[in-house]
Design an enzyme around this catalytic site. Sequence first.
Site, mmCIF file in Angstrom:
data_model
loop_
_atom_site.group_PDB
_atom_site.id
_atom_site.type_symbol
_atom_site.label_atom_id
_atom_site.label_comp_id
_atom_site.label_asym_id
_atom_site.label_seq_id
_atom_site.Cartn_x
_atom_site.Cartn_y
_atom_site.Cartn_z
ATOM 1 N N HIS A 1 51.351 35.372 -4.774
ATOM 2 C CA HIS A 1 50.172 34.517 -4.946
ATOM 3 C C HIS A 1 49.395 34.911 -6.197
ATOM 4 O O HIS A 1 49.616 35.973 -6.774
ATOM 5 C CB HIS A 1 49.241 34.612 -3.727
ATOM 6 C CG HIS A 1 48.715 35.996 -3.455
ATOM 7 N ND1 HIS A 1 49.302 36.858 -2.563
ATOM 8 C CD2 HIS A 1 47.654 36.666 -3.961
ATOM 9 C CE1 HIS A 1 48.622 38.002 -2.539
ATOM 10 N NE2 HIS A 1 47.614 37.907 -3.379
ATOM 11 N N GLU B 1 49.229 43.079 -8.136
ATOM 12 C CA GLU B 1 49.347 43.626 -6.786
ATOM 13 C C GLU B 1 50.820 43.594 -6.395
ATOM 14 O O GLU B 1 51.530 42.625 -6.690
ATOM 15 C CB GLU B 1 48.530 42.752 -5.813
ATOM 16 C CG GLU B 1 48.618 43.197 -4.358
ATOM 17 C CD GLU B 1 47.844 42.271 -3.404
ATOM 18 O OE1 GLU B 1 47.335 41.219 -3.851
ATOM 19 O OE2 GLU B 1 47.758 42.610 -2.218
ATOM 20 N N HIS C 1 43.855 38.915 -10.134
ATOM 21 C CA HIS C 1 45.186 39.511 -10.208
ATOM 22 C C HIS C 1 46.229 38.469 -9.797
ATOM 23 O O HIS C 1 45.881 37.422 -9.267
ATOM 24 C CB HIS C 1 45.303 40.753 -9.295
ATOM 25 C CG HIS C 1 45.190 40.476 -7.829
ATOM 26 N ND1 HIS C 1 44.022 40.629 -7.113
ATOM 27 C CD2 HIS C 1 46.109 40.054 -6.907
ATOM 28 C CE1 HIS C 1 44.231 40.336 -5.840
ATOM 29 N NE2 HIS C 1 45.496 39.975 -5.689
HETATM 30 N N1 CMX Z 1 41.733 42.671 -14.345
HETATM 31 C C1 CMX Z 1 42.010 43.454 -15.412
HETATM 32 N N2 CMX Z 1 41.732 44.770 -15.454
HETATM 33 C C2 CMX Z 1 41.159 45.306 -14.362
HETATM 34 C C3 CMX Z 1 40.856 44.553 -13.217
HETATM 35 C C4 CMX Z 1 41.154 43.182 -13.239
HETATM 36 N N3 CMX Z 1 40.909 42.401 -12.199
HETATM 37 N N4 CMX Z 1 40.320 45.384 -12.281
HETATM 38 C C5 CMX Z 1 40.282 46.611 -12.830
HETATM 39 N N5 CMX Z 1 40.781 46.561 -14.082
HETATM 40 C C6 CMX Z 1 40.977 47.675 -15.008
HETATM 41 C C7 CMX Z 1 39.746 48.562 -15.185
HETATM 42 O O1 CMX Z 1 38.907 48.103 -16.203
HETATM 43 C C8 CMX Z 1 40.372 49.899 -15.525
HETATM 44 O O2 CMX Z 1 40.768 49.920 -16.876
HETATM 45 P P1 CMX Z 1 40.647 51.289 -17.757
HETATM 46 O O3 CMX Z 1 41.447 52.342 -17.021
HETATM 47 O O4 CMX Z 1 41.233 50.912 -19.069
HETATM 48 O O5 CMX Z 1 39.174 51.622 -17.796
HETATM 49 C C9 CMX Z 1 41.672 49.891 -14.714
HETATM 50 O O6 CMX Z 1 41.955 48.521 -14.404
HETATM 51 C C10 CMX Z 1 41.583 50.641 -13.403
HETATM 52 O O7 CMX Z 1 40.466 50.128 -12.689
HETATM 53 P P2 CMX Z 1 39.492 51.093 -11.865
HETATM 54 O O8 CMX Z 1 38.430 50.267 -11.249
HETATM 55 O O9 CMX Z 1 39.076 52.237 -12.740
HETATM 56 O O10 CMX Z 1 40.511 51.704 -10.797
HETATM 57 P P3 CMX Z 1 40.405 51.866 -9.230
HETATM 58 O O11 CMX Z 1 41.616 52.617 -8.834
HETATM 59 O O12 CMX Z 1 39.064 52.378 -8.833
HETATM 60 O O13 CMX Z 1 40.500 50.358 -8.650
HETATM 61 C C11 CMX Z 1 41.499 48.185 -8.312
HETATM 62 C C12 CMX Z 1 41.379 49.454 -9.184
HETATM 63 C C13 CMX Z 1 42.088 47.124 -9.194
HETATM 64 C C14 CMX Z 1 42.434 48.445 -7.125
HETATM 65 C C15 CMX Z 1 40.100 47.764 -7.760
HETATM 66 O O14 CMX Z 1 39.214 47.663 -8.837
HETATM 67 C C16 CMX Z 1 40.133 46.408 -7.077
HETATM 68 O O15 CMX Z 1 39.969 45.371 -7.700
HETATM 69 N N6 CMX Z 1 40.293 46.407 -5.761
HETATM 70 C C17 CMX Z 1 40.368 45.185 -4.986
HETATM 71 C C18 CMX Z 1 41.806 44.890 -4.790
HETATM 72 C C19 CMX Z 1 42.050 43.547 -4.160
HETATM 73 O O16 CMX Z 1 42.035 42.537 -4.816
HETATM 74 N N7 CMX Z 1 42.340 43.560 -2.863
HETATM 75 C C20 CMX Z 1 42.549 42.324 -2.154
HETATM 76 C C21 CMX Z 1 43.552 42.397 -1.066
HETATM 77 C C22 CMX Z 1 43.697 41.030 -0.484
HETATM 78 C C23 CMX Z 1 44.285 40.985 0.913
HETATM 79 O O17 CMX Z 1 43.714 41.495 1.866
HETATM 80 O O18 CMX Z 1 45.330 40.314 1.058
#
Ligand code: CMX
Length: 139
Positions: A7, A130, A79
């Site tokens: 997705h 993801e 994502h």
């Molecule tokens: N797009 C592009 N870059 C992104 C991003 C995005 N959406 N989210 C984070 N980043 C980048 C950050 O800027 C960072 O970059 P740098 O290392 O260069 O500074 C890097 O990715 C890592 O991000 P972080 O926040 O430092 O890392 P964490 O490990 O704390 O968290 C993440 C990363 C992506 C897992 C978290 O920010 C997040 O978005 N969690 C939600 C996840 C999600 O969508 N879950 C839904 C599940 C749905 C379901 O239940 O089915």
Amino acid sequence: MITGFSHVSIVVPSLDEAAAQLKVLYGLEIGEIAVNEQQGVRLAYVELGNSRMELMEPSRPDSPVAKFLEKNPKGGIHHFCLAVDSVDATAQSLAANGARVLGDGKPQHNVHGERIAFVHPKDFLGALVELEEHGFKRA
Ligand code: CMX
């Protein structure tokens, strides 16, 4: 091993407003709204036949998705998700090849209870990806 596309996920400031807009403009219906406490999101899917769209809003103030909305107040693509046969095996293979799998190593799950993991955007052509175990087969 990647087995398919699952997705695309869009973060929205309001699920209710997003649902209304998709309905009025495109005739699309969102499914049941659910909460994934671990991930800090309230979410729903739009089924599209060959794939689906995921809509997410923060479920708590410290949600990572709230941080995304601070940077992108109107929301946007957060994502895309690829199905894999095994999150652990895929993560190990990626790590062995130098790609960063995000998180503290604790298992993460999607709202369906399936294992998930996220790959650093800098290690996937600039896009947050993801990995979802068996997500494609669920369709
Ligand atoms: N797009 C592009 N870059 C992104 C991003 C995005 N959406 N989210 C984070 N980043 C980048 C950050 O800027 C960072 O970059 P740098 O290392 O260069 O500074 C890097 O990715 C890592 O991000 P972080 O926040 O430092 O890392 P964490 O490990 O704390 O968290 C993440 C990363 C992506 C897992 C978290 O920010 C997040 O978005 N969690 C939600 C996840 C999600 O969508 N879950 C839904 C599940 C749905 C379901 O239940 O089915």
